[in-house]
Design a protein around this motif. Structure first.
Motif, PDB file in Angstrom:
ATOM      1  N   LEU A  86      -5.898  28.957   6.375  1.00 10.15           N
ATOM      2  CA  LEU A  86      -5.031  28.049   5.618  1.00 10.15           C
ATOM      3  C   LEU A  86      -5.002  26.660   6.253  1.00 10.15           C
ATOM      4  O   LEU A  86      -5.012  25.645   5.550  1.00 10.15           O
ATOM      5  CB  LEU A  86      -3.611  28.617   5.540  1.00 10.15           C
ATOM      6  CG  LEU A  86      -3.422  29.816   4.612  1.00 10.15           C
ATOM      7  CD1 LEU A  86      -2.026  30.412   4.787  1.00 10.15           C
ATOM      8  CD2 LEU A  86      -3.657  29.416   3.178  1.00 10.15           C
ATOM      9  N   THR A  87      -4.982  26.624   7.577  1.00  9.24           N
ATOM     10  CA  THR A  87      -5.016  25.343   8.287  1.00  9.24           C
ATOM     11  C   THR A  87      -6.277  24.576   7.926  1.00  9.24           C
ATOM     12  O   THR A  87      -6.225  23.369   7.668  1.00  9.24           O
ATOM     13  CB  THR A  87      -4.945  25.575   9.816  1.00  9.24           C
ATOM     14  OG1 THR A  87      -3.710  26.196  10.118  1.00  9.24           O
ATOM     15  CG2 THR A  87      -5.076  24.276  10.583  1.00  9.24           C
ATOM     16  N   LEU A  88      -7.402  25.271   7.882  1.00 13.75           N
ATOM     17  CA  LEU A  88      -8.667  24.621   7.545  1.00 13.75           C
ATOM     18  C   LEU A  88      -8.630  24.044   6.136  1.00 13.75           C
ATOM     19  O   LEU A  88      -9.045  22.901   5.911  1.00 13.75           O
ATOM     20  CB  LEU A  88      -9.831  25.608   7.692  1.00 13.75           C
ATOM     21  CG  LEU A  88     -11.217  25.054   7.420  1.00 13.75           C
ATOM     22  CD1 LEU A  88     -11.540  23.922   8.392  1.00 13.75           C
ATOM     23  CD2 LEU A  88     -12.254  26.158   7.509  1.00 13.75           C
ATOM     24  N   VAL A  89      -8.119  24.807   5.189  1.00  9.47           N
ATOM     25  CA  VAL A  89      -8.026  24.320   3.802  1.00  9.47           C
ATOM     26  C   VAL A  89      -7.139  23.071   3.743  1.00  9.47           C
ATOM     27  O   VAL A  89      -7.494  22.065   3.116  1.00  9.47           O
ATOM     28  CB  VAL A  89      -7.476  25.422   2.859  1.00  9.47           C
ATOM     29  CG1 VAL A  89      -7.120  24.876   1.492  1.00  9.47           C
ATOM     30  CG2 VAL A  89      -8.481  26.564   2.739  1.00  9.47           C
ATOM     31  N   ILE A  90      -6.009  23.119   4.401  1.00 12.78           N
ATOM     32  CA  ILE A  90      -5.088  21.972   4.400  1.00 12.78           C
ATOM     33  C   ILE A  90      -5.718  20.774   5.090  1.00 12.78           C
ATOM     34  O   ILE A  90      -5.596  19.638   4.619  1.00 12.78           O
ATOM     35  CB  ILE A  90      -3.739  22.370   5.038  1.00 12.78           C
ATOM     36  CG1 ILE A  90      -3.016  23.362   4.117  1.00 12.78           C
ATOM     37  CG2 ILE A  90      -2.876  21.153   5.321  1.00 12.78           C
ATOM     38  CD1 ILE A  90      -1.832  24.058   4.729  1.00 12.78           C
ATOM     39  N   LEU A  95      -8.202  15.438   4.789  1.00 11.62           N
ATOM     40  CA  LEU A  95      -9.380  14.589   4.961  1.00 11.62           C
ATOM     41  C   LEU A  95      -9.745  13.897   3.645  1.00 11.62           C
ATOM     42  O   LEU A  95     -10.031  12.696   3.628  1.00 11.62           O
ATOM     43  CB  LEU A  95     -10.560  15.410   5.477  1.00 11.62           C
ATOM     44  CG  LEU A  95     -11.883  14.669   5.660  1.00 11.62           C
ATOM     45  CD1 LEU A  95     -11.749  13.564   6.694  1.00 11.62           C
ATOM     46  CD2 LEU A  95     -12.976  15.647   6.055  1.00 11.62           C
ATOM     47  N   ILE A  96      -9.692  14.629   2.560  1.00  3.84           N
ATOM     48  CA  ILE A  96      -9.976  14.048   1.242  1.00  3.84           C
ATOM     49  C   ILE A  96      -8.967  12.942   0.926  1.00  3.84           C
ATOM     50  O   ILE A  96      -9.327  11.875   0.426  1.00  3.84           O
ATOM     51  CB  ILE A  96      -9.987  15.139   0.151  1.00  3.84           C
ATOM     52  CG1 ILE A  96     -11.188  16.068   0.351  1.00  3.84           C
ATOM     53  CG2 ILE A  96      -9.993  14.530  -1.246  1.00  3.84           C
ATOM     54  CD1 ILE A  96     -11.138  17.347  -0.467  1.00  3.84           C
ATOM     55  N   ALA A 142      -8.933  13.958  11.740  1.00  9.55           N
ATOM     56  CA  ALA A 142      -9.036  15.114  10.844  1.00  9.55           C
ATOM     57  C   ALA A 142     -10.359  15.852  11.056  1.00  9.55           C
ATOM     58  O   ALA A 142     -10.384  17.095  11.084  1.00  9.55           O
ATOM     59  CB  ALA A 142      -8.894  14.676   9.392  1.00  9.55           C
ATOM     60  N   ILE A 143     -11.437  15.127  11.209  1.00  5.93           N
ATOM     61  CA  ILE A 143     -12.741  15.758  11.431  1.00  5.93           C
ATOM     62  C   ILE A 143     -12.731  16.549  12.742  1.00  5.93           C
ATOM     63  O   ILE A 143     -13.230  17.682  12.799  1.00  5.93           O
ATOM     64  CB  ILE A 143     -13.875  14.703  11.398  1.00  5.93           C
ATOM     65  CG1 ILE A 143     -14.051  14.190   9.970  1.00  5.93           C
ATOM     66  CG2 ILE A 143     -15.177  15.281  11.944  1.00  5.93           C
ATOM     67  CD1 ILE A 143     -14.945  12.965   9.852  1.00  5.93           C
ATOM     68  N   THR A 149     -10.750  23.878  14.367  1.00  5.95           N
ATOM     69  CA  THR A 149     -10.324  25.019  13.563  1.00  5.95           C
ATOM     70  C   THR A 149     -11.516  25.914  13.225  1.00  5.95           C
ATOM     71  O   THR A 149     -11.422  27.141  13.298  1.00  5.95           O
ATOM     72  CB  THR A 149      -9.621  24.553  12.273  1.00  5.95           C
ATOM     73  OG1 THR A 149      -8.512  23.720  12.636  1.00  5.95           O
ATOM     74  CG2 THR A 149      -9.107  25.728  11.460  1.00  5.95           C
ATOM     75  N   VAL A 150     -12.637  25.313  12.892  1.00  3.17           N
ATOM     76  CA  VAL A 150     -13.852  26.091  12.600  1.00  3.17           C
ATOM     77  C   VAL A 150     -14.294  26.850  13.847  1.00  3.17           C
ATOM     78  O   VAL A 150     -14.678  28.024  13.763  1.00  3.17           O
ATOM     79  CB  VAL A 150     -14.982  25.173  12.066  1.00  3.17           C
ATOM     80  CG1 VAL A 150     -16.317  25.892  12.038  1.00  3.17           C
ATOM     81  CG2 VAL A 150     -14.624  24.666  10.674  1.00  3.17           C
TER      82      VAL A 150
END
Length: 166
Positions: A86-90, A95-96, A142-143, A149-150
Motif C-alpha cells: 500500500l505504501t508503494l501504491v501511495i 510521485l504522479i 519520492a523516487i 519500499t521496493v
C-alpha cells in the motif's frame, strides 16, 4: 552521490530555517513599525515570498523524514508486506502528483512572469516558482522512497534514507 545528496538536504533545511526565521522577524518588525506609525508596506510582499518557499521546502524536509501527516489507523494491523504494498501504491500516486505540480507549476510561473508585487519591483513568479522547484526536490525524495519500499518488498534490505526513515 550520497554525500552530495546529504549536503543538499542539509542546505535545504538551513534555507528553510533561515527563511522561516526571517519571515517571523519581518512580520514582528512590521507590527512594531505599524505601532509607531511607520508601516513597512513591502513587508507583506516579502513575507508572502518567504512563506511560499518556506512551506514548500519544509514540505520536502518533512516528506524525506516521513513526518507528513499520515493515517495508519486501518493499515497498522495489516501484515508488513501488505503495508509496504500500500505504501508503494501511495508513493507512486504522490510521485504522479509531483510531476503534475512540476508541469503546471512552471506553466503558472511563466504565465505570471509579468505580474509584479504591489510594493516590490520583482515578478510574482518568484512566489509561484516555489511549487514546481520544490516539487522537483520532492520528486527525488519520492523516487528514493519508492526505491527503498521496493527493496523492502523484494527482501533486498531495509536501510532507510537520510535521517533513518524511508
Amino acid at each position: 552521490m550520497k554525500k552530495l545528496y546529504r549536503g543538499f538536504c542539509k542546505l535545504e533545511e538551513i534555507i528553510s530555517c533561515v527563511f522561516f526565521f526571517s519571515m517571523v522577524l519581518l512580520v514582528f518588525l512590521s507590527a512594531i513599525a505599524r505601532l509607531i506609525q511607520h508601516p513597512l508596506a513591502w513587508s507583506i510582499d516579502v513575507s508572502q515570498l518567504l512563506l511560499a518557499w518556506t512551506a514548500f521546502l519544509g514540505a520536502d524536509v518533512a516528506f524525506r523524514r516521513g513526518k507528513l501527516v499520515g493515517l495508519d489507523l486501518l493499515t497498522r494491523k495489516m501484515p508488513h508486506r501488505v503495508q509496504d504494498g500500500l505504501t508503494l501504491v501511495i508513493q507512486v500516486l504522490i510521485l504522479i502528483a509531483f510531476i503534475i505540480f512540476i508541469i503546471f507549476g512552471f506553466r503558472l510561473s511563466a504565465d505570471s512572469w509579468k505580474r509584479a508585487f504591489q510594493t516590490l519591483p520583482i515578478s510574482y513568479s518568484y512566489v509561484t516558482l516555489s511549487l514546481p522547484v520544490s516539487s522537483v526536490f520532492m520528486t527525488v525524495t519520492a523516487i528514493l522512497k519508492i526505491r527503498e519500499t521496493v527493496k523492502r518488498l523484494t527482501g533486498r534490505g531495509a536501510a532507510g534514507m537520510e535521517g533513518g526513515n524511508a
